[in-house]
Design a protein around this motif. Structure first.
Motif, PDB file in Angstrom:
ATOM      1  N   GLU A 119       0.836  -1.209   0.000  1.00  0.00           N
ATOM      2  CA  GLU A 119       0.000   0.000   0.000  1.00  0.00           C
ATOM      3  C   GLU A 119       0.872   1.261   0.000  1.00  0.00           C
ATOM      4  O   GLU A 119       0.630   2.197  -0.776  1.00  0.00           O
ATOM      5  CB  GLU A 119      -0.922  -0.013   1.217  1.00  0.00           C
ATOM      6  CG  GLU A 119      -1.899   1.150   1.260  1.00  0.00           C
ATOM      7  CD  GLU A 119      -2.840   1.088   2.443  1.00  0.00           C
ATOM      8  OE1 GLU A 119      -3.545   2.095   2.682  1.00  0.00           O
ATOM      9  OE2 GLU A 119      -2.868   0.051   3.140  1.00  0.00           O
ATOM     10  N   LYS A 120       1.897   1.276   0.838  1.00  0.00           N
ATOM     11  CA  LYS A 120       2.791   2.443   0.897  1.00  0.00           C
ATOM     12  C   LYS A 120       3.608   2.572  -0.390  1.00  0.00           C
ATOM     13  O   LYS A 120       3.799   3.674  -0.906  1.00  0.00           O
ATOM     14  CB  LYS A 120       3.726   2.312   2.104  1.00  0.00           C
ATOM     15  CG  LYS A 120       3.036   2.420   3.445  1.00  0.00           C
ATOM     16  CD  LYS A 120       4.026   2.238   4.586  1.00  0.00           C
ATOM     17  CE  LYS A 120       3.356   2.337   5.941  1.00  0.00           C
ATOM     18  NZ  LYS A 120       4.315   2.132   7.054  1.00  0.00           N
ATOM     19  N   TRP A 121       4.100   1.444  -0.880  1.00  0.00           N
ATOM     20  CA  TRP A 121       4.916   1.433  -2.098  1.00  0.00           C
ATOM     21  C   TRP A 121       4.119   1.975  -3.286  1.00  0.00           C
ATOM     22  O   TRP A 121       4.587   2.825  -4.037  1.00  0.00           O
ATOM     23  CB  TRP A 121       5.405   0.011  -2.371  1.00  0.00           C
ATOM     24  CG  TRP A 121       6.260  -0.132  -3.593  1.00  0.00           C
ATOM     25  CD1 TRP A 121       5.835  -0.249  -4.892  1.00  0.00           C
ATOM     26  CD2 TRP A 121       7.694  -0.160  -3.642  1.00  0.00           C
ATOM     27  NE1 TRP A 121       6.916  -0.363  -5.736  1.00  0.00           N
ATOM     28  CE2 TRP A 121       8.057  -0.311  -4.999  1.00  0.00           C
ATOM     29  CE3 TRP A 121       8.685  -0.097  -2.675  1.00  0.00           C
ATOM     30  CZ2 TRP A 121       9.397  -0.395  -5.408  1.00  0.00           C
ATOM     31  CZ3 TRP A 121      10.016  -0.179  -3.069  1.00  0.00           C
ATOM     32  CH2 TRP A 121      10.350  -0.318  -4.429  1.00  0.00           C
ATOM     33  N   ASN A 122       2.904   1.474  -3.443  1.00  0.00           N
ATOM     34  CA  ASN A 122       2.076   1.885  -4.576  1.00  0.00           C
ATOM     35  C   ASN A 122       1.638   3.336  -4.457  1.00  0.00           C
ATOM     36  O   ASN A 122       1.560   4.056  -5.462  1.00  0.00           O
ATOM     37  CB  ASN A 122       0.858   0.965  -4.697  1.00  0.00           C
ATOM     38  CG  ASN A 122       1.238  -0.447  -5.086  1.00  0.00           C
ATOM     39  OD1 ASN A 122       2.250  -0.669  -5.739  1.00  0.00           O
ATOM     40  ND2 ASN A 122       0.436  -1.417  -4.684  1.00  0.00           N
ATOM     41  N   ALA A 123       1.346   3.775  -3.239  1.00  0.00           N
ATOM     42  CA  ALA A 123       0.940   5.167  -3.044  1.00  0.00           C
ATOM     43  C   ALA A 123       2.064   6.127  -3.423  1.00  0.00           C
ATOM     44  O   ALA A 123       1.813   7.241  -3.898  1.00  0.00           O
ATOM     45  CB  ALA A 123       0.524   5.392  -1.595  1.00  0.00           C
ATOM     46  N   GLY A 125       4.368   5.339  -5.683  1.00  0.00           N
ATOM     47  CA  GLY A 125       4.846   5.013  -7.025  1.00  0.00           C
ATOM     48  C   GLY A 125       6.255   4.454  -7.025  1.00  0.00           C
ATOM     49  O   GLY A 125       6.972   4.573  -8.018  1.00  0.00           O
ATOM     50  N   GLY A 126       6.648   3.849  -5.900  1.00  0.00           N
ATOM     51  CA  GLY A 126       7.995   3.278  -5.805  1.00  0.00           C
ATOM     52  C   GLY A 126       9.101   4.300  -5.661  1.00  0.00           C
ATOM     53  O   GLY A 126      10.282   3.960  -5.764  1.00  0.00           O
ATOM     54  N   PHE A 131       7.889   7.493  -0.176  1.00  0.00           N
ATOM     55  CA  PHE A 131       7.219   6.455   0.609  1.00  0.00           C
ATOM     56  C   PHE A 131       7.609   6.410   2.083  1.00  0.00           C
ATOM     57  O   PHE A 131       7.077   5.609   2.839  1.00  0.00           O
ATOM     58  CB  PHE A 131       7.338   5.067  -0.043  1.00  0.00           C
ATOM     59  CG  PHE A 131       8.706   4.513  -0.303  1.00  0.00           C
ATOM     60  CD1 PHE A 131       8.982   3.943  -1.541  1.00  0.00           C
ATOM     61  CD2 PHE A 131       9.701   4.488   0.654  1.00  0.00           C
ATOM     62  CE1 PHE A 131      10.209   3.379  -1.806  1.00  0.00           C
ATOM     63  CE2 PHE A 131      10.929   3.919   0.403  1.00  0.00           C
ATOM     64  CZ  PHE A 131      11.190   3.362  -0.840  1.00  0.00           C
ATOM     65  N   GLY A 132       8.512   7.252   2.550  1.00  0.00           N
ATOM     66  CA  GLY A 132       8.812   7.311   3.976  1.00  0.00           C
ATOM     67  C   GLY A 132       9.452   6.027   4.474  1.00  0.00           C
ATOM     68  O   GLY A 132      10.062   5.277   3.712  1.00  0.00           O
ATOM     69  N   THR A 229      18.216   6.735   3.332  1.00  0.00           N
ATOM     70  CA  THR A 229      18.426   8.154   3.610  1.00  0.00           C
ATOM     71  C   THR A 229      17.429   9.014   2.837  1.00  0.00           C
ATOM     72  O   THR A 229      16.865   9.973   3.371  1.00  0.00           O
ATOM     73  CB  THR A 229      19.865   8.564   3.258  1.00  0.00           C
ATOM     74  OG1 THR A 229      20.778   7.817   4.063  1.00  0.00           O
ATOM     75  CG2 THR A 229      20.090  10.048   3.506  1.00  0.00           C
ATOM     76  N   GLN A 230      17.200   8.678   1.572  1.00  0.00           N
ATOM     77  CA  GLN A 230      16.233   9.426   0.765  1.00  0.00           C
ATOM     78  C   GLN A 230      14.831   9.321   1.355  1.00  0.00           C
ATOM     79  O   GLN A 230      14.080  10.301   1.390  1.00  0.00           O
ATOM     80  CB  GLN A 230      16.206   8.890  -0.672  1.00  0.00           C
ATOM     81  CG  GLN A 230      17.425   9.252  -1.499  1.00  0.00           C
ATOM     82  CD  GLN A 230      17.321   8.700  -2.916  1.00  0.00           C
ATOM     83  OE1 GLN A 230      16.626   7.711  -3.172  1.00  0.00           O
ATOM     84  NE2 GLN A 230      18.026   9.309  -3.836  1.00  0.00           N
ATOM     85  N   ALA A 231      14.470   8.129   1.813  1.00  0.00           N
ATOM     86  CA  ALA A 231      13.111   7.893   2.285  1.00  0.00           C
ATOM     87  C   ALA A 231      12.848   8.488   3.659  1.00  0.00           C
ATOM     88  O   ALA A 231      11.736   8.950   3.942  1.00  0.00           O
ATOM     89  CB  ALA A 231      12.828   6.393   2.309  1.00  0.00           C
ATOM     90  N   THR A 232      13.870   8.489   4.523  1.00  0.00           N
ATOM     91  CA  THR A 232      13.635   8.864   5.918  1.00  0.00           C
ATOM     92  C   THR A 232      14.407  10.098   6.362  1.00  0.00           C
ATOM     93  O   THR A 232      14.076  10.691   7.389  1.00  0.00           O
ATOM     94  CB  THR A 232      14.042   7.705   6.854  1.00  0.00           C
ATOM     95  OG1 THR A 232      15.470   7.515   6.762  1.00  0.00           O
ATOM     96  CG2 THR A 232      13.339   6.413   6.462  1.00  0.00           C
ATOM     97  N   GLY A 233      15.462  10.471   5.604  1.00  0.00           N
ATOM     98  CA  GLY A 233      16.316  11.571   6.025  1.00  0.00           C
ATOM     99  C   GLY A 233      17.228  11.195   7.178  1.00  0.00           C
ATOM    100  O   GLY A 233      17.849  12.068   7.790  1.00  0.00           O
TER     101      GLY A 233
END
Length: 300
Positions: A119-123, A125-126, A131-132, A229-233
């Motif tokens: 659900e998170k991945w699709n929301a 778009g990868g 996607f956090g 790092t990109q997803a969460t900082g």
């Protein structure tokens, strides 16, 4: 050499009259998904030395890692000999006590974690920037929740098999399978060892430790370090400052670890079964292939 024509009327073995064995293993062969180390690595090679069409006999050899498909790790994979009680728990694969490799156990249902990931991945778009934090480190409450849902309990000397649902990515999306599976960290490993006192752990995951517990991630899995790092900082080296702590904890205490479960696991999820995974008797092996299986208690 004469051929041997088949007469099916002479066949007598009938599987319907035998105890049903559920295969919780993934296949091993050509194009088997492998743990994504950086750089080139030895592929799995299966050369034939003899051929049916010439010798009336097929003989194969194998070159490749022993840590492919469904396999058990041995303590000498991650620990020095002085870090284990070799006489009690073994060190190389051939020394693992067979009594540890079979017993009662539970197959826990955590397939909802794959649904949540999708659900998170699709929301997003990868896109990692959108996607956090999609990574899940399993905690004791995940195990307690899964057991309670199906009226199960984890008992001393049990085997615990975790169905995360991620085996459905096997050979279909190996990036998702190896880089995003819900996995364990040292907190839950200590809980399973010291409080639950289990003797075996397996799961539909790429490794006994969660993907991010491979410090320093920048060296071990640089692509994943960048995505995290990109997803969460955040800095993975600060959040996950150890290399495979679960591997070492489980094996130091004699607990068998099996990676890449799958196969028929959906058919027995949420049940208490007899579980077995016997390794082959290789004196040099730091791990090796097993047929992880389950059957109903009292069915023999």
């Amino acid at each position: 050499m004469a051929y041997m024509p088949l007469d099916k009327s002479k066949l007598y073995l009938d599987r319907t009259k035998m105890t049903k064995i559920y295969d919780l293993s993934q296949p091993w062969g050509v194009d088997t998904p492998l743990w994504p180390f950086p750089g080139a690595r030895q592929d799995l090679v299966f050369p034939r030395g003899q051929y049916l069409e010439r010798f009336h006999k097929r003989t194969m050899t194998y070159t490749g890692t022993l840590h492919a498909a469904t396999h058990m790790d041995a303590p000498n994979h991650v620990l020095h000999e002085e870090e284990v009680d070799r006489e009690r728990n073994g060190y190389s694969l051939n020394e693992i006590p067979l009594e540890y490799c079979i017993g009662t156990g539970v197959i826990l249902d955590m397939r909802y974690l794959r649904d949540e990931f999708e659900e998170k991945w699709n929301a997003a778009g990868g896109d990692p920037k959108k996607f956090g934090n999609v990574w899940v480190e399993l905690k004791p409450e995940h195990f307690e929740k899964a057991a309670a849902k199906d009226g199960l309990e984890i008992r001393p000397y049990d085997w615990v098999v975790v169905n995360t649902g991620f085996h459905h990515y096997w050979r279909k999306n190996n990036d998702k399978y190896f880089n995003y599976y819900p996995g364990m960290g040292p907190e839950v490993a200590k809980w399973l060892i010291f409080e639950k006192k289990i003797k075996g752990i397996a799961g539909t995951w790429g490794a006994t430790d969660a993907p991010l517990w491979h410090y320093p991630l920048k060296e071990q899995m640089p692509w994943l370090d960048a995505v995290y790092t990109q997803a969460t900082g955040r800095n993975a080296a600060e959040d996950y400052p150890d290399y495979e702590p679960c591997h070492r904890l489980f094996m130091q205490h004699g607990c068998c670890t099996v990676e890449n479960a799958g196969g028929d696991i959906d058919e027995v999820t949420g049940r208490r079964m007899i579980i077995a995974a016997f390794p082959f008797r290789c004196e040099m092996a730091d791990g090796g292939f097993v047929r992880l299986v389950a059957w109903e208690e009292g069915s023999f």
